[in-house]
Motif scaffolding. Structure first.
Motif, PDB file in Angstrom:
ATOM      1  N   LEU A  45       0.856  -1.181   0.000  1.00  0.00           N
ATOM      2  CA  LEU A  45       0.000   0.000   0.000  1.00  0.00           C
ATOM      3  C   LEU A  45       0.893   1.233   0.000  1.00  0.00           C
ATOM      4  N   THR A  46       0.604   2.190  -0.860  1.00  0.00           N
ATOM      5  CA  THR A  46       1.414   3.398  -0.966  1.00  0.00           C
ATOM      6  C   THR A  46       1.024   4.387   0.130  1.00  0.00           C
ATOM      7  N   THR A  68      -3.491  -3.098  -4.619  1.00  0.00           N
ATOM      8  CA  THR A  68      -4.133  -2.823  -3.335  1.00  0.00           C
ATOM      9  C   THR A  68      -4.534  -1.353  -3.237  1.00  0.00           C
ATOM     10  N   ASP A  69      -3.657  -0.454  -3.677  1.00  0.00           N
ATOM     11  CA  ASP A  69      -4.012   0.964  -3.727  1.00  0.00           C
ATOM     12  C   ASP A  69      -5.289   1.179  -4.534  1.00  0.00           C
ATOM     13  N   GLY A  74     -10.708   2.722  -4.830  1.00  0.00           N
ATOM     14  CA  GLY A  74     -12.022   2.550  -5.444  1.00  0.00           C
ATOM     15  C   GLY A  74     -13.125   2.467  -4.415  1.00  0.00           C
ATOM     16  N   ILE A  75     -12.899   1.709  -3.348  1.00  0.00           N
ATOM     17  CA  ILE A  75     -13.930   1.510  -2.324  1.00  0.00           C
ATOM     18  C   ILE A  75     -14.106   2.745  -1.458  1.00  0.00           C
ATOM     19  N   VAL A 106      -4.060 -11.439  -6.683  1.00  0.00           N
ATOM     20  CA  VAL A 106      -4.712 -11.969  -5.484  1.00  0.00           C
ATOM     21  C   VAL A 106      -4.831 -10.877  -4.427  1.00  0.00           C
ATOM     22  N   ALA A 107      -3.811 -10.033  -4.311  1.00  0.00           N
ATOM     23  CA  ALA A 107      -3.854  -8.945  -3.329  1.00  0.00           C
ATOM     24  C   ALA A 107      -5.002  -7.984  -3.606  1.00  0.00           C
ATOM     25  N   GLY A 108      -5.249  -7.703  -4.886  1.00  0.00           N
ATOM     26  CA  GLY A 108      -6.366  -6.828  -5.224  1.00  0.00           C
ATOM     27  C   GLY A 108      -7.685  -7.399  -4.747  1.00  0.00           C
ATOM     28  N   ALA A 109      -7.852  -8.713  -4.936  1.00  0.00           N
ATOM     29  CA  ALA A 109      -9.073  -9.355  -4.452  1.00  0.00           C
ATOM     30  C   ALA A 109      -9.137  -9.317  -2.928  1.00  0.00           C
TER      31      ALA A 109
END
Length: 250
Positions: A45-46, A68-69, A74-75, A106-109
């Motif tokens: 995560l930045t 992940t960022d 987005g959320i 996978v991290a994005g999910a």
């Protein structure tokens, strides 16, 4: 449904476009993806630099950050209403076994694990796939099943699709993660200024890849679906750890 899509191959990836096309009929789709290839970014995560999200010609948000960022932004910042689910992919290349530790897909999910429906990470087992539509169809089918018969929302489905025509896919298999041998050694080289540089070596070959693993299912022509969880606690070791700590002098 409100669906948030992301990936780690970048907003120009054909896999992302195929995924959007496949799930568009389910409702409102928002795409937030890295502005370049961020494969292997894992769950980073930045925090020290600002994130910039700009619209591309396709209408996708492109972000100067990690997968992940992208999902986090987005959320929490881009969508007016929280999405029902996150889908990450379609990744060009498999995410099998130990790959999930490093995978930005996978991290994005994983970043979408606390929404209304399970998050999905979708990969096709080729870096130059000939049958991307097969993976897109798999994603569409799984979203439909989750809509009609939801699973627990804290589950992440890691989906790996063989690069085969749809008619040659034998079906779905519920699998566990296999394991690889340790990675190949890093390659040492020199840059033009004479400084030593290293290239990370390729992942190790399959080690635990028998019946029941994701490796085995894909090799047999099945779509592998592995349910993942975030809790890394090794629960069966807690009683032993208690005793071990009692004998540890401060």
């Amino acid at each position: 449904m409100r669906i948030l899509l992301s990936n780690d191959d970048g907003y120009l990836s054909p896999g992302l476009h195929a995924l959007e096309t496949a799930v568009a009929a389910f409702g409102e789709v928002t795409v937030v993806a890295p502005d370049r290839d961020r494969s292997g970014a894992s769950n980073s995560l930045t925090l020290e630099n600002p994130l910039r999200a700009t619209r591309s010609e396709s209408g996708y948000y492109k972000v100067n950050g990690t997968p992940t960022d992208c999902v986090h932004l987005g959320i929490t910042g881009l969508m007016e209403e929280e999405p029902d689910m996150v889908i990450s992919g379609i990744n060009l290349g498999a995410n099998l076994g130990d790959d999930v530790i490093y995978s930005g897909t996978v991290a994005g999910a994983m970043e979408g694990r606390h929404l209304g429906l399970p998050a999905i990470a979708v990969s096709i087992c080729s870096f130059a796939p000939k049958h991307l539509e097969t993976a897109a169809r798999a994603a569409e089918s799984l979203v439909r099943r989750l809509r009609d018969e939801p699973l627990p929302a804290d589950v992440i489905l890691n989906v790996n699709v063989p690069d085969l025509p749809l008619e040659k896919i034998l079906g779905y298999r519920a699998t566990r993660l296999g394991h690889r041998h340790k990675a190949e050694p890093a390659t040492r080289s020199m840059d033009p200024r004479g400084q030593t540089i290293f290239w990370v070596g390729p992942p190790g070959p399959e080690q635990d890849a028998g019946e029941g693993t994701d490796f085995h299912a894909v090799r047999q022509g099945y779509i592998s679906v592995t349910p993942l969880q975030i809790d890394l606690t090794r629960h069966e070791q807690l009683p032993r750890m208690e005793g071990w700590l009692e004998r540890t002098v401060p």
